[in-house]
Design an enzyme around this catalytic site. Sequence first.
Site, PDB file in Angstrom:
ATOM      1  N   SER A 111      -0.213  -4.894  -6.612  1.00  0.00           N
ATOM      2  CA  SER A 111      -0.331  -3.548  -6.058  1.00  0.00           C
ATOM      3  C   SER A 111       0.731  -3.382  -4.979  1.00  0.00           C
ATOM      4  O   SER A 111       0.818  -4.207  -4.065  1.00  0.00           O
ATOM      5  CB  SER A 111      -1.741  -3.385  -5.465  1.00  0.00           C
ATOM      6  OG  SER A 111      -1.901  -2.116  -4.878  1.00  0.00           O
ATOM      7  N   LYS A 121       1.573  -1.932  -9.971  1.00  0.00           N
ATOM      8  CA  LYS A 121       0.796  -0.724  -9.614  1.00  0.00           C
ATOM      9  C   LYS A 121       1.401  -0.154  -8.345  1.00  0.00           C
ATOM     10  O   LYS A 121       1.552  -0.856  -7.346  1.00  0.00           O
ATOM     11  CB  LYS A 121      -0.658  -1.127  -9.407  1.00  0.00           C
ATOM     12  CG  LYS A 121      -1.506  -0.171  -8.572  1.00  0.00           C
ATOM     13  CD  LYS A 121      -2.977  -0.545  -8.673  1.00  0.00           C
ATOM     14  CE  LYS A 121      -3.684  -0.411  -7.339  1.00  0.00           C
ATOM     15  NZ  LYS A 121      -5.118  -0.800  -7.445  1.00  0.00           N
ATOM     16  N   LYS A 179       1.149   2.541  -5.266  1.00  0.00           N
ATOM     17  CA  LYS A 179       0.293   3.444  -4.506  1.00  0.00           C
ATOM     18  C   LYS A 179       1.027   4.779  -4.401  1.00  0.00           C
ATOM     19  O   LYS A 179       2.225   4.819  -4.108  1.00  0.00           O
ATOM     20  CB  LYS A 179       0.045   2.867  -3.108  1.00  0.00           C
ATOM     21  CG  LYS A 179      -0.809   1.614  -3.124  1.00  0.00           C
ATOM     22  CD  LYS A 179      -2.225   1.922  -3.601  1.00  0.00           C
ATOM     23  CE  LYS A 179      -3.152   0.737  -3.374  1.00  0.00           C
ATOM     24  NZ  LYS A 179      -4.533   1.048  -3.778  1.00  0.00           N
ATOM     25  N   ASP A 213      -1.978   4.367  -8.307  1.00  0.00           N
ATOM     26  CA  ASP A 213      -3.287   4.468  -7.650  1.00  0.00           C
ATOM     27  C   ASP A 213      -3.178   5.447  -6.485  1.00  0.00           C
ATOM     28  O   ASP A 213      -2.406   5.234  -5.550  1.00  0.00           O
ATOM     29  CB  ASP A 213      -3.711   3.086  -7.134  1.00  0.00           C
ATOM     30  CG  ASP A 213      -5.127   3.069  -6.551  1.00  0.00           C
ATOM     31  OD1 ASP A 213      -5.782   4.136  -6.525  1.00  0.00           O
ATOM     32  OD2 ASP A 213      -5.570   1.980  -6.122  1.00  0.00           O
ATOM     33  N   GLU A 248      -5.125   5.864 -11.329  1.00  0.00           N
ATOM     34  CA  GLU A 248      -6.369   5.403 -10.713  1.00  0.00           C
ATOM     35  C   GLU A 248      -6.813   6.361  -9.612  1.00  0.00           C
ATOM     36  O   GLU A 248      -6.027   6.716  -8.725  1.00  0.00           O
ATOM     37  CB  GLU A 248      -6.102   3.997 -10.145  1.00  0.00           C
ATOM     38  CG  GLU A 248      -7.296   3.265  -9.583  1.00  0.00           C
ATOM     39  CD  GLU A 248      -6.901   1.855  -9.085  1.00  0.00           C
ATOM     40  OE1 GLU A 248      -5.813   1.356  -9.442  1.00  0.00           O
ATOM     41  OE2 GLU A 248      -7.682   1.274  -8.319  1.00  0.00           O
ATOM     42  N   GLY A 261      -8.658  -5.509  -6.561  1.00  0.00           N
ATOM     43  CA  GLY A 261      -8.499  -6.459  -5.456  1.00  0.00           C
ATOM     44  C   GLY A 261      -8.663  -5.742  -4.134  1.00  0.00           C
ATOM     45  O   GLY A 261      -8.432  -4.533  -4.036  1.00  0.00           O
TER      46      GLY A 261
HETATM   47  C1  NPQ Z   1      -7.426  -0.302  -4.376  1.00  0.00           C
HETATM   48  N1  NPQ Z   1      -6.610  -2.442  -3.387  1.00  0.00           N
HETATM   49  O1  NPQ Z   1      -7.306  -0.675  -5.519  1.00  0.00           O
HETATM   50  C2  NPQ Z   1      -7.374  -1.250  -3.180  1.00  0.00           C
HETATM   51  C3  NPQ Z   1      -7.195  -0.539  -1.929  1.00  0.00           C
HETATM   52  C4  NPQ Z   1      -7.039  -1.282  -0.669  1.00  0.00           C
HETATM   53  C5  NPQ Z   1      -4.953  -4.080  -3.940  1.00  0.00           C
HETATM   54  O2  NPQ Z   1      -4.568  -1.795  -4.075  1.00  0.00           O
HETATM   55  C6  NPQ Z   1      -7.402  -3.988   3.549  1.00  0.00           C
HETATM   56  C7  NPQ Z   1      -8.531  -4.259   2.810  1.00  0.00           C
HETATM   57  C8  NPQ Z   1      -6.464  -3.135   3.055  1.00  0.00           C
HETATM   58  C9  NPQ Z   1      -8.739  -3.664   1.583  1.00  0.00           C
HETATM   59  C10 NPQ Z   1      -5.700  -1.644   1.293  1.00  0.00           C
HETATM   60  C11 NPQ Z   1      -5.356  -2.659  -3.806  1.00  0.00           C
HETATM   61  C12 NPQ Z   1      -6.643  -2.517   1.799  1.00  0.00           C
HETATM   62  C13 NPQ Z   1      -7.794  -2.787   1.062  1.00  0.00           C
HETATM   63  C14 NPQ Z   1      -5.926  -1.059   0.057  1.00  0.00           C
HETATM   64  C15 NPQ Z   1      -7.950  -2.163  -0.164  1.00  0.00           C
HETATM   65  O3  NPQ Z   1      -7.683   0.864  -4.205  1.00  0.00           O
HETATM   66 MG    MG Z   2      -7.817   1.542  -6.268  1.00  0.00          MG
END
Ligand code: NPQ
Ligand code: MG
Length: 385
Positions: free
Chosen positions: A150, A176, A178, A204, A229, A306
């Site tokens: 990500s 992926k 953001k 995402d 996403e 994650g």
């Molecule tokens: C998601 N994760 O899928 C999340 C969002 C996310 C890997 O993109 C600290 C703890 C910072 C949890 C940033 C990924 C974070 C977090 C993003 C989760 O939406």
């Molecule tokens: Mg997500």
Amino acid sequence: MTTAAAVHTSGSALPVVLEAVELHRVAMPLVRPFETSFGRQTARDVLLVRVLTDAGEGWGECVAMADPFYSSEYVEGCSAVIRDYLAPALLAAQTVRAPDVAGLLDFVVGHRMAKAALETAVLDAQLRAAGVSFGEYFGAVRPEVDCGVSVGIAPSIDALLEEVAGYRDEGYRRIKLKIKPGWDLEPVAAVRTLLGPDALLQVDANTAYTIADIDHLRELDAFGLLLIEQPFVEEDIAAHVRLARAIDTPVCLDESITSVGVAIDAIERDATAIVNIKAGRVGGYLEAIRIHDACLDRDVPVWCGGMLETGLGRAANVALAALPGFTLPGDTSASNRYFADDLTESFVLVDGRLAVPAGPGSGVTVRAELLAEWRSRPTQLITRV
Ligand code: NPQ
Ligand code: MG
């Protein structure tokens, strides 16, 4: 031909007598800031749950963030609800089995991330004592899992391309990005050009858009994305149905999927063609497996999300991602994607994959010296009243 995963609920693990629950807090610096539509993180503030039982210890990682920006849960809230409600209820039950934990904690509304951490710790204790790995217990069908990464919102397109090229060179099998309003078509177009037409690429939005953006989001169809996403707020399944009808890119829900019931509802309404499964978000690995099974029954592909887990949470995610329905690479990245040094044995990418730990329970060990070094709050001990 695949067989539905079955949780080995009998025989492989005896109940444990819960003697105490410890709450540990660590602050782990990130190797680079991680920016999403909801904010910019420079460190991971992690809550870990350790259960002490007659059969030995067990560990669980709480995936909540320091702030309630991804979900309503956040670290201090999780810590408080575990201390004041959840741990006392489990301690009062005395003898516990992981499959009973959700029922024992059902009197507390929501707080799934907090509940998941406790359930995982109990399961870890049971399986360590029984000599059974999470992978075996969950029904893993492969020894390693395909990994994606990500990629946060970058300061510039050039900086994004440099970061993505680095991950590509490390061997990640899926990228992926953001996205948010103002950071979507241009970065996606640039990364698609960099990676070529065949690379697996997805985006995402972490709820950053509204239905007024549907025409704009349709422009993403030009880039051959695997999925988009969670573009809209978590409660609005109907908005995702409208988007799914309007665009060719498959819609994938993350934040919205809080239980197997919600997952089935969203699938039946065609709000989601693919599901991101995060055990913390749905109350634990056992509910995550139920979602996996429901999706497999309906031919809906799933992948493992994650939450910037340490090696402890990462170990359990990798075991989950080895179930048969996880046919897309997950956000199960290597330890060094986020941390210079991990709290457990490091997870190292080999040919774009991570190995499913084979040892009992999570199969990894919390490094006591690092736990002490990175401790950010005094450890709390909760005992039976
Ligand atoms: C998601 N994760 O899928 C999340 C969002 C996310 C890997 O993109 C600290 C703890 C910072 C949890 C940033 C990924 C974070 C977090 C993003 C989760 O939406
Ligand atoms: Mg997500």
